[in-house]
Enzyme design. Structure first.
Site, PDB file in Angstrom:
ATOM      1  N   LYS A   1       0.837  -1.212   0.000  1.00  0.00           N
ATOM      2  CA  LYS A   1       0.000   0.000   0.000  1.00  0.00           C
ATOM      3  C   LYS A   1       0.866   1.255   0.000  1.00  0.00           C
ATOM      4  CE  LYS A   1      -1.710   1.658   4.107  1.00  0.00           C
ATOM      5  NZ  LYS A   1      -1.447   3.099   4.342  1.00  0.00           N
ATOM      6  N   ASN A   2       1.864   1.291   0.877  1.00  0.00           N
ATOM      7  CA  ASN A   2       2.631   2.528   1.032  1.00  0.00           C
ATOM      8  C   ASN A   2       3.641   2.755  -0.090  1.00  0.00           C
ATOM      9  OD1 ASN A   2       1.080   3.123   3.197  1.00  0.00           O
ATOM     10  ND2 ASN A   2       2.589   2.529   4.745  1.00  0.00           N
TER      11      ASN A   2
ATOM     12  N   ARG B   1      -4.928  11.035   3.986  1.00  0.00           N
ATOM     13  CA  ARG B   1      -3.762  11.910   4.036  1.00  0.00           C
ATOM     14  C   ARG B   1      -2.820  11.717   2.864  1.00  0.00           C
ATOM     15  NH1 ARG B   1      -2.225  14.710   8.024  1.00  0.00           N
ATOM     16  NH2 ARG B   1      -0.118  14.487   7.240  1.00  0.00           N
TER      17      ARG B   1
ATOM     18  N   ARG C   1      -0.188  14.769  12.736  1.00  0.00           N
ATOM     19  CA  ARG C   1       0.418  14.600  11.413  1.00  0.00           C
ATOM     20  C   ARG C   1       0.526  15.904  10.609  1.00  0.00           C
ATOM     21  NH1 ARG C   1      -1.709   8.888   9.147  1.00  0.00           N
ATOM     22  NH2 ARG C   1       0.304   8.916   8.120  1.00  0.00           N
ATOM     23  N   PRO C   2       1.396  16.809  11.048  1.00  0.00           N
ATOM     24  CA  PRO C   2       1.592  18.060  10.309  1.00  0.00           C
ATOM     25  C   PRO C   2       2.240  17.838   8.943  1.00  0.00           C
ATOM     26  CG  PRO C   2       3.195  17.873  12.092  1.00  0.00           C
ATOM     27  CD  PRO C   2       2.280  16.692  12.220  1.00  0.00           C
ATOM     28  N   ILE C   3       2.255  18.876   8.107  1.00  0.00           N
ATOM     29  CA  ILE C   3       2.869  18.766   6.778  1.00  0.00           C
ATOM     30  C   ILE C   3       3.962  19.814   6.601  1.00  0.00           C
ATOM     31  CG2 ILE C   3       1.017  17.642   5.453  1.00  0.00           C
ATOM     32  CD1 ILE C   3       0.213  20.622   4.713  1.00  0.00           C
ATOM     33  N   ASP C   4       4.436  20.368   7.729  1.00  0.00           N
ATOM     34  CA  ASP C   4       5.420  21.454   7.653  1.00  0.00           C
ATOM     35  C   ASP C   4       6.681  21.061   6.864  1.00  0.00           C
ATOM     36  OD1 ASP C   4       5.643  19.719   9.951  1.00  0.00           O
ATOM     37  OD2 ASP C   4       7.342  20.940  10.602  1.00  0.00           O
ATOM     38  N   LEU C   5       7.118  19.812   6.976  1.00  0.00           N
ATOM     39  CA  LEU C   5       8.354  19.422   6.288  1.00  0.00           C
ATOM     40  C   LEU C   5       8.158  19.348   4.769  1.00  0.00           C
ATOM     41  CD1 LEU C   5       9.502  16.676   8.828  1.00  0.00           C
ATOM     42  CD2 LEU C   5      10.366  19.014   8.625  1.00  0.00           C
TER      43      LEU C   5
ATOM     44  N   ILE D   1       7.065   7.440  16.960  1.00  0.00           N
ATOM     45  CA  ILE D   1       6.733   8.095  15.682  1.00  0.00           C
ATOM     46  C   ILE D   1       5.425   8.883  15.763  1.00  0.00           C
ATOM     47  CG2 ILE D   1       6.418   7.763  13.182  1.00  0.00           C
ATOM     48  CD1 ILE D   1       9.197   6.877  14.130  1.00  0.00           C
TER      49      ILE D   1
ATOM     50  N   ARG E   1      -8.610  -0.476   4.252  1.00  0.00           N
ATOM     51  CA  ARG E   1      -7.760   0.542   3.623  1.00  0.00           C
ATOM     52  C   ARG E   1      -6.401  -0.049   3.253  1.00  0.00           C
ATOM     53  NH1 ARG E   1      -6.322   4.730   7.406  1.00  0.00           N
ATOM     54  NH2 ARG E   1      -4.946   5.080   5.653  1.00  0.00           N
TER      55      ARG E   1
HETATM   56  N1  EPU Z   1       5.876  14.810  10.523  1.00  0.00           N
HETATM   57  C1  EPU Z   1       6.041  16.147  10.821  1.00  0.00           C
HETATM   58  N2  EPU Z   1       5.983  17.035   9.785  1.00  0.00           N
HETATM   59  C2  EPU Z   1       5.790  16.638   8.503  1.00  0.00           C
HETATM   60  C3  EPU Z   1       5.629  15.278   8.212  1.00  0.00           C
HETATM   61  C4  EPU Z   1       5.678  14.375   9.252  1.00  0.00           C
HETATM   62  O1  EPU Z   1       6.214  16.527  11.969  1.00  0.00           O
HETATM   63  O2  EPU Z   1       5.754  17.513   7.614  1.00  0.00           O
HETATM   64  C5  EPU Z   1       5.901  13.834  11.639  1.00  0.00           C
HETATM   65  C6  EPU Z   1       4.559  13.134  11.793  1.00  0.00           C
HETATM   66  O3  EPU Z   1       3.664  13.898  12.542  1.00  0.00           O
HETATM   67  C7  EPU Z   1       4.936  11.842  12.456  1.00  0.00           C
HETATM   68  C8  EPU Z   1       6.320  11.553  11.885  1.00  0.00           C
HETATM   69  O4  EPU Z   1       6.792  12.797  11.329  1.00  0.00           O
HETATM   70  O5  EPU Z   1       5.030  12.038  13.832  1.00  0.00           O
HETATM   71  C9  EPU Z   1       6.341  10.479  10.814  1.00  0.00           C
HETATM   72  O6  EPU Z   1       5.496  10.822   9.748  1.00  0.00           O
HETATM   73  P1  EPU Z   1       5.826  10.455   8.240  1.00  0.00           P
HETATM   74  O7  EPU Z   1       5.699  11.684   7.428  1.00  0.00           O
HETATM   75  O8  EPU Z   1       7.084   9.666   8.181  1.00  0.00           O
HETATM   76  O9  EPU Z   1       4.620   9.489   7.914  1.00  0.00           O
HETATM   77  P2  EPU Z   1       3.637   9.555   6.662  1.00  0.00           P
HETATM   78  O10 EPU Z   1       4.387   9.777   5.431  1.00  0.00           O
HETATM   79  O11 EPU Z   1       2.491  10.445   6.993  1.00  0.00           O
HETATM   80  C10 EPU Z   1       3.871   6.995   6.179  1.00  0.00           C
HETATM   81  C11 EPU Z   1       2.957   5.831   6.031  1.00  0.00           C
HETATM   82  C12 EPU Z   1       2.387   5.482   7.395  1.00  0.00           C
HETATM   83  C13 EPU Z   1       3.553   5.147   8.324  1.00  0.00           C
HETATM   84  C14 EPU Z   1       4.539   6.317   8.379  1.00  0.00           C
HETATM   85  C15 EPU Z   1       5.775   6.036   9.204  1.00  0.00           C
HETATM   86  C16 EPU Z   1       2.110   6.109   3.786  1.00  0.00           C
HETATM   87  C17 EPU Z   1       0.972   6.420   2.900  1.00  0.00           C
HETATM   88  N3  EPU Z   1       1.880   6.174   5.103  1.00  0.00           N
HETATM   89  O12 EPU Z   1       3.084   8.062   6.697  1.00  0.00           O
HETATM   90  O13 EPU Z   1       1.573   4.346   7.220  1.00  0.00           O
HETATM   91  O14 EPU Z   1       3.075   4.871   9.608  1.00  0.00           O
HETATM   92  O15 EPU Z   1       4.962   6.662   7.048  1.00  0.00           O
HETATM   93  O16 EPU Z   1       6.433   4.922   8.743  1.00  0.00           O
HETATM   94  O17 EPU Z   1       3.195   5.795   3.325  1.00  0.00           O
HETATM   95  C18 EPU Z   1      -0.063   2.781   7.801  1.00  0.00           C
HETATM   96  O18 EPU Z   1       0.205   2.195   6.742  1.00  0.00           O
HETATM   97  O19 EPU Z   1      -0.792   2.289   8.703  1.00  0.00           O
HETATM   98  C19 EPU Z   1       0.480   4.112   8.021  1.00  0.00           C
HETATM   99  C20 EPU Z   1       0.006   4.966   8.909  1.00  0.00           C
END
Ligand code: EPU
Length: 419
Positions: A22-23, A94, A123-127, A328, A398
């Site tokens: 999925k990811n 998301r 789950r912010p998107i600032d990065l 995380i 999902r």
């Molecule tokens: N974060 C920030 N700012 C950002 C982005 C992330 O602070 O701009 C923080 C998040 O709040 C979180 C941490 O960084 O605390 C990790 O978030 P990350 O961005 O790595 O996760 P993601 O891309 O939103 C993906 C997977 C998730 C998986 C995480 C961590 C997809 C579609 N989703 O999410 O999958 O848990 O990486 O490995 O690839 C799942 O499949 O159940 C799932 C939640």
């Protein structure tokens, strides 16, 4: 709405085939719109999240043909005109935010509904946004939207404060056609990042180092269509590994990549499970006296947060004290209160869960609060005495292809019913 009913106590046996990830497939679908040519994804997992991201792309005039018989997805984005997606669907999932990087890259502007928080954290998107700005885009957030535009994207050095998977992917997609070279430092190293880079390189991109902490992206003028098969789903594989362990059974799992499963293999081995790898298959024997273990979730190659709930479920059935630390996501212990309804002994203390193994779990009506929590509750149901009903199973759909059919194929007493 569906629920899953499990009557516990059955040993599992036989073989199960893992689907593709999925990811991996979600960012790959988003990346397919970088070129106006057709892209094909082979052996795609037929999942709710795949249908949702496809529907989001359809709202911006992308034609997507999903053939569930052949598991093939054809994406034709030659007619995209709209540079705005405001659908409710974006808020629902998301990962649809991953189309932002691709759209800025191809059209120089995009306006997208801001994704909300979700059950497992804010789950912010600032990065992601910091990355777009570093490439020269003007980014603004307001009235529930994110808007980015740039006359020209220019390569830059971007250091991520945290190795975010989504930010690494979005920035990679935004940078593929930027002028000059982009370097992402402290990039996420997950196998899905490497898979996305492989897909992008087969479209004509020039990305080096994906899968490591430093990724170099040398901008190219344009990209072409391609065909790709995503990697196997390491989290689905890990979930079936845990199914074998929690039922103290021996099964064969086909469709694994040992490299991607190292932390899960290490922890289950430490707990006393026996694992033998044979190429892309694994024989896992959980028919042993298992020991408690401590787990700390970390970015890859650390222990995946996406396996934390399932291992928590297993450790509820293992005598002794196990401690799980989640680093995380700030709210990923929602399964604990549901597992307690099944007789589990779990205490949450901030980012840690202290689990005391019990003699047996007992079937109960429990609610899937998110995808992995739902899968973990199904696993607990396999081990519990009597009947467990897991409601709100749409969360599980999902990310798992036919979870109940695959478990039934292994001998579980499980069925899907309407709520
Ligand atoms: N974060 C920030 N700012 C950002 C982005 C992330 O602070 O701009 C923080 C998040 O709040 C979180 C941490 O960084 O605390 C990790 O978030 P990350 O961005 O790595 O996760 P993601 O891309 O939103 C993906 C997977 C998730 C998986 C995480 C961590 C997809 C579609 N989703 O999410 O999958 O848990 O990486 O490995 O690839 C799942 O499949 O159940 C799932 C939640």
């Amino acid at each position: 709405m569906d629920k899953i009913i499990v009557r516990g106590g059955k040993r599992l046996e036989g073989e199960v085939n893992i689907s593709t990830a999925k990811n991996s497939v979600l960012p790959i679908i988003a990346a397919s719109i970088l070129s106006g040519d057709k892209c094909i994804i082979e052996s795609a997992p037929m999942l709710e999240d795949v249908f949702v991201i496809s529907d989001v792309l359809r709202t911006i005039s992308t034609e997507i043909d999903i053939d569930s018989k052949t598991n093939r997805i054809l994406i034709d984005s030659s007619n995209i005109k709209d540079c705005e997606a405001s659908s409710e669907l974006v808020k629902k999932m998301r990962a649809s935010f991953l189309i932002m990087g691709a759209m800025i890259s191809r059209f120089g502007k995009f306006r997208l509904s801001l994704p909300g928080g979700c059950n497992i954290g804010t789950r912010p998107i600032d990065l992601h946004l910091k990355g777009f700005s570093a490439l020269g885009a003007e980014v603004s957030v307001g009235h529930g939207y994110v808007e980015a535009q740039a006359k020209k994207l220019i390569g830059n050095k971007i250091y991520l404060d945290f190795p975010s998977v989504g930010a690494t992917e979005n920035i990679m997609m935004a940078a593929v056609m930027a002028e000059g070279e982009t370097t992402i430092e402290n990039a996420a190293e997950e196998p899905e990042i490497e898979d996305l880079a492989k897909f992008l390189n087969s479209m004509g991109a020039n990305i080096i180092g994906a899968g490591s902490g430093t990724i170099h992206i040398i901008g190219v003028k344009n990209l072409k269509g391609t065909t790709h098969k995503p990697i196997y789903d390491r989290i689905e594989a890990g979930t079936f590994m845990t199914a074998a362990a929690i039922t103290r059974s021996k099964i064969k799992i086909n469709g694994i990549d040992e490299r991607h499963l190292k932390p899960v293999i290490a922890k289950l081995t430490e707990a006393g499970v026996n694992i033998k790898i044979e190429g892309n298959s694994m024989v896992i024997d959980g028919d042993r006296d298992l020991k408690p273990i401590d787990i700390k979730t970390m970015p890859y190659p650390g222990f995946p947060t996406d396996m934390q709930s399932q291992l928590s479920g297993l450790l509820c059935t293992v005598h002794g004290t196990s401690i799980i630390t989640e680093t995380i996501f700030e709210n990923r212990f929602m399964h604990a209160s549901e597992m307690k309804r099944m007789g589990a002994n779990i205490k949450i203390d901030g980012r840690s869960a202290v689990i005391e193994g019990v003699d047996r779990l007992t079937g109960a009506e429990v609610r899937a609060t998110d995808l992995r929590a739902g899968a973990a509750l199904v696993l607990c149901g396999l081990a519990a005495e009597g009947e467990t009903e897991v409601t709100d199973i749409y969360h599980v759909d999902r990310g798992y292809v036919n979870i109940e059919k695959k478990l039934k194929g292994l001998g579980a007493d499980i069925e899907r019913a309407k709520m």
